[in-house]
Design an enzyme around this catalytic site. Sequence first.
Site: not given
Length: 133
Positions: A49-51
């Site tokens: 998960s990341h942005a």
Amino acid sequence: MSEPRLIYLPKILDDRGNLTFVEEEKHFPFKINRVYWIYDVPGGEFSSSHAFRENEELIAALSGSFDVVLHDSTREYRFSLNRSYNGVYVPKMVWRKMENFSTNSLALILASTSYDENDYIRDYDTFLKEVSQ
Ligand code: TYD
């Protein structure tokens, strides 16, 4: 801020095989700087998960299926991709995860920026802090 959304790309039906295409800034709101694809994913697998602080993306399932789960700190969006003519637009500063990959799925990602590790936010608390600024 622009919202995550499912985009229906043009679909040319033909008995010899269908055709879909994308044009930058027409079907999605950015210019392409990079294209990458994810393949050979074991069935049921998920991505980290990341942005991204600046990068915007269009994600398509060219083959097979997987889910794109997004969170903009207010609400969650879940897109199940299993059609070659759909794409998910992922704006900058949206927490993003891809999961439930089917065996032999192929994900195509069009990205607005070149690869830059400093553009990644990998820690959710950091994301919440930066998105509220
Ligand atoms: P990453 O985006 O971190 O995927 P995940 O978060 O699912 O692990 O990419 C994995 C590795 O690939 C990472 O070491 C960086 C490298 N990479 C590039 O060099 N260029 C790219 O365009 C991408 C998307 C990844």
